[in-house]
Structures are given as C-alpha cells and as structure tokens.
Design a protein around this motif. Structure first.
Motif, PDB file in Angstrom:
ATOM      1  N   SER A  62      13.947  58.326  30.272  1.00  0.00           N
ATOM      2  CA  SER A  62      14.740  59.429  29.712  1.00  0.00           C
ATOM      3  C   SER A  62      13.963  60.160  28.620  1.00  0.00           C
ATOM      4  O   SER A  62      14.514  60.559  27.606  1.00  0.00           O
ATOM      5  CB  SER A  62      16.062  58.894  29.157  1.00  0.00           C
ATOM      6  N   GLY A  63      12.677  60.317  28.856  1.00  0.00           N
ATOM      7  CA  GLY A  63      11.860  61.116  27.952  1.00  0.00           C
ATOM      8  C   GLY A  63      11.904  62.577  28.360  1.00  0.00           C
ATOM      9  O   GLY A  63      12.803  63.023  29.085  1.00  0.00           O
TER      10      GLY A  63
ATOM     11  N   LEU B 188      14.325  63.997  31.445  1.00  0.00           N
ATOM     12  CA  LEU B 188      15.500  64.758  31.030  1.00  0.00           C
ATOM     13  C   LEU B 188      15.383  66.236  31.408  1.00  0.00           C
ATOM     14  O   LEU B 188      16.402  66.884  31.694  1.00  0.00           O
ATOM     15  CB  LEU B 188      15.737  64.599  29.536  1.00  0.00           C
ATOM     16  N   LEU B 189      14.181  66.783  31.428  1.00  0.00           N
ATOM     17  CA  LEU B 189      14.022  68.151  31.922  1.00  0.00           C
ATOM     18  C   LEU B 189      14.420  68.237  33.394  1.00  0.00           C
ATOM     19  O   LEU B 189      15.098  69.184  33.824  1.00  0.00           O
ATOM     20  CB  LEU B 189      12.577  68.619  31.757  1.00  0.00           C
ATOM     21  N   THR B 190      14.007  67.237  34.166  1.00  0.00           N
ATOM     22  CA  THR B 190      14.369  67.210  35.583  1.00  0.00           C
ATOM     23  C   THR B 190      15.880  67.065  35.748  1.00  0.00           C
ATOM     24  O   THR B 190      16.499  67.764  36.559  1.00  0.00           O
ATOM     25  CB  THR B 190      13.629  66.065  36.292  1.00  0.00           C
TER      26      THR B 190
ATOM     27  N   SER C  29      13.081  66.617  18.928  1.00  0.00           N
ATOM     28  CA  SER C  29      13.515  65.965  20.166  1.00  0.00           C
ATOM     29  C   SER C  29      15.020  65.699  20.218  1.00  0.00           C
ATOM     30  O   SER C  29      15.631  65.805  21.283  1.00  0.00           O
ATOM     31  CB  SER C  29      12.745  64.658  20.364  1.00  0.00           C
ATOM     32  N   LYS C  30      15.651  65.374  19.085  1.00  0.00           N
ATOM     33  CA  LYS C  30      17.081  65.081  19.127  1.00  0.00           C
ATOM     34  C   LYS C  30      17.885  66.294  19.599  1.00  0.00           C
ATOM     35  O   LYS C  30      18.868  66.153  20.337  1.00  0.00           O
ATOM     36  CB  LYS C  30      17.599  64.608  17.766  1.00  0.00           C
ATOM     37  N   ASP C  31      17.481  67.470  19.180  1.00  0.00           N
ATOM     38  CA  ASP C  31      18.183  68.677  19.625  1.00  0.00           C
ATOM     39  C   ASP C  31      18.074  68.845  21.139  1.00  0.00           C
ATOM     40  O   ASP C  31      19.034  69.257  21.805  1.00  0.00           O
ATOM     41  CB  ASP C  31      17.620  69.911  18.919  1.00  0.00           C
ATOM     42  N   PHE C  32      16.904  68.512  21.678  1.00  0.00           N
ATOM     43  CA  PHE C  32      16.724  68.587  23.128  1.00  0.00           C
ATOM     44  C   PHE C  32      17.548  67.508  23.836  1.00  0.00           C
ATOM     45  O   PHE C  32      18.229  67.792  24.826  1.00  0.00           O
ATOM     46  CB  PHE C  32      15.241  68.432  23.469  1.00  0.00           C
TER      47      PHE C  32
END
Length: 382
Positions: A11-12, A16-18, A92-95
């Motif tokens: 879940s990096g 998560l983009l996928t 990263s947390k916002d993403f």
C-alpha cells in the motif's frame, strides 16, 4: 476462500495510485479488489516532489509549490525561473487519506493487514500465502521489493539514492520560501555525487536533505552531521527538528519486468517505475499507473505491459557515467543545468521530449565521457 479479481500487494505509492485509478474507473466497479500490506499507511513517512505545469491531478493535496529553483556547484550558482513549470510537494499522509477516503466508498474493495510469505500461480489463479490467512485472485499486482535480484546481477550498474532529512523550525524567519534548492553541489563531494536538497515551506520552516548518488550507504550519524554543518555554515543555529525522514532508492536499469508473468505484475520500485537516472518516483508512477489501468482493461497477459523506450537507454548511459565516475556528478549535473533551459531539462527527465529536443540536452554533457558510456551501454544490449 473468496477469489478476487485483483490482489494489490503493498500500500505504498504505486499500489495506492493503482487502487485510486481503479476506484475512479467505472470499468472496475464489478471487479473485486483486495489490498494487502503488513501495515496500512496513515502517517507522513514520505515527501514526494515533482515538476509539473500549473494544472495537475493532485493539486488539491499539494502542501507547497515553487516557481524558482536554485542549482549550484563550485563553478556556478543560479536561480532558475521554472515557468510554466512548478516544483510541487506532497506529504504522504495527504495522499494516503485521499486514496483511502475514495476506496472507503467502494464496496468492491477490501483491505487486509497481513504479512505476505509467498505466492504460487496456476493456470487460472494466484494463491497468496500470508501469516494470518491465504488469499486467491485471478491476477496479482505487487509492489513488494526484494533487492536480492538486483544485488545478485552484475550486468547493469546499480547506484543508490540515499538520504536523511530534517524538517526544522526556526523562531526567526530565515528562509526564502519562494525558492527551492533543487541541487546544491557546493558541499564537499568526498569522491561521490553529493548534494543538499532544501525545501523551504514557510519563512520559518524547511526540509534539509543530505543526499548521495553512490554505491554505499553511510552511517546515519554522518548524514546528520553534514546537515548540522550545512545549517551552521549558513548561520542557522536557533532551530528545532520537528520531523526526520530517510530513504534509500535504487537507481538501476535492471530489467525488473523480467520477473513478470501472465498473472503476476511487479509495479513501483519493484517494477522499475522509479526513474533510474534520478531516483524520482512520483511523476513516473502517476503516468505508469494510468497506463496500467488502461492496459488491464484489454485483458492481455500481465507480462505484456512493460515496454522499454529510448529513455531507458538514456538512463543506462548516465548510470554508466555515474557508476564509473561518481566523483564527477556535481560537474555533470551542473553542466546540464548551466547549458540548457531548465524547462527543456524537465521535459527530458519527464520523458516527454522529441528525439531532437533530447539530443539538444544531451549534447551539452562531457562528450568523450558519454561516448564511452554509450558503447558500454550498447554492449549490454547484446
């Protein structure tokens, strides 16, 4: 045991983009998708930066953007106006929050916290073995990175982009937060390619990262001593460290796609999504994840996804140079920015140029050094 259409391992950023793109595409609404990781992301453990024009897919979660960049070495120093590009920063947390908020609205997504031990494929599915449970799916997409395959090969040069960063706060306004120090090579190179990377987010706050492109890591205390010394040399002594981060990004043109099969696809760093010559990951992954989701809708075998382009070869040439002449990195990157428009460099590094525009950029580099590296790179294609 429920069989999923897709399992996303990791879940990096890439995973998560996928997932984000799948969740936004109605084609996947009737597909069952499981995301598995030993720890689901929920804190600031990464800072991603990339150059992009004003409009952008993730502008809503930007924490900062700059329109001017400093580049310097011992021969020259300059501030470059990046217009029409901006250098953009995402915590990263916002993403993570953006993605998890979206998939929480989708009934076809399932999240599992588990440590993966192994997986096996057969004609119809993939069986994933975890410490807590087993899972099965038609297709497995994994970003889990195992460095052994990279370390056990000698064909392709392998460098590391490694760094330690301090987020600092000062009582007095000490920073010009309109200028990002993209690469400050004025520091002692000590036989490697070393630079300070400075992201000022306000007049009182900035991220300082001591970064190397080299084969070997340093003791953590060395990175921190260099950051402290850099701050002291610039008269920055009254501050507190609010956060720390570190990273070790592989830089290699190793054929990560050689491990893909008809039902298993490696993505992210494990799939070669990191830009080999710079270590930049975010923008590359944004484009690759978009391509991947479009590809999945064709129902082709997963090992048909990855394709090499000319930029893969350009990266191989630069890595050959840096691997053999690591002490010349400051000179090479300095020449790159001194003799080209920064906008042309961004287009080149984003792999969005024409052959002619690419050639214009590359011809400004030390010719004999790169000619020899080109022959070594060509030999690896045999």
């Amino acid at each position: 045991m429920k069989k999923y259409d897709y399992i996303l391992l990791g879940s990096g950023l890439a995973g998560l983009l996928t997932a984000y793109r799948m969740a936004n595409d109605p084609w996947f609404d009737n597909k069952s998708i499981a995301i598995i990781d030993k720890e689901l992301k929920n804190k600031n453990d990464r800072t991603w930066c990339f150059w992009e024009k004003e409009e952008g897919e993730f502008n809503s979660i930007l924490s900062k953007k700059w329109d001017t960049a400093f580049i310097g070495n011992h021969d020259f120093e300059a501030d470059f106006n990046m217009n029409p590009f901006f250098y953009k920063m995402i915590r990263s947390k916002d993403f993570y929050d953006l993605v998890y908020d979206l998939i929480a609205q989708k009934s076809n997504f399932s999240l599992f916290t588990d440590e993966i031990i192994d997986w096996q494929t057969n004609f119809e599915s993939v069986l994933v073995q975890g410490k807590q449970s087993n899972y099965t799916a038609s297709f497995l997409i994994t970003s889990l990175f195992d460095a052994k395959r990279l370390l056990n090969q000698t064909k392709y040069p392998y460098l590391k982009q490694h760094f330690v960063g301090w987020f600092i706060k000062s009582k007095e306004p000490l920073f010009d937060d309109t200028v990002v120090k993209f690469m400050d090579f004025t520091i002692d190179q000590k036989g490697n390619t070393r630079f300070m990377y400075v992201l000022p987010t306000s007049p009182n706050e900035a991220l300082f990262e001591y970064t190397l492109f080299s084969e070997n890591l340093l003791e953590k205390s060395v990175y921190e001593q260099e950051i402290a010394g850099y701050l002291k040399n610039r008269g920055i002594t009254d501050y507190e460290i609010s956060e720390k981060e570190s990273g070790n990004i592989p830089m290699s043109c190793f054929r990560f796609d050689s491990q893909n099969t008809s039902r298993v696809l490696f993505i992210g760093t494990a799939g070669g999504w990191t830009k080999a010559s710079t270590g930049f990951t975010f923008y590359n992954s944004v484009k690759k994840s978009k391509d991947l989701v479009s590809f999945l809708k064709t129902n082709k075998k997963l090992n048909q996804f990855s394709k090499r382009n000319r930029y893969w070869f350009y990266d191989l040439i630069l890595l050959e140079v840096l691997y053999k002449n690591n002490e010349r990195g400051a000179e090479i990157f300095g020449m790159l920015f001194q003799k080209n428009k920064i906008q042309d460099i961004f287009i080149f590094l984003n792999e969005e140029g024409t052959f002619y525009s690419d050639l214009k950029v590359m011809l400004q580099l030390p010719k004999w050094l790169f000619i020899k590296a080109t022959f070594r790179a060509l030999w690896k294609l045999v």
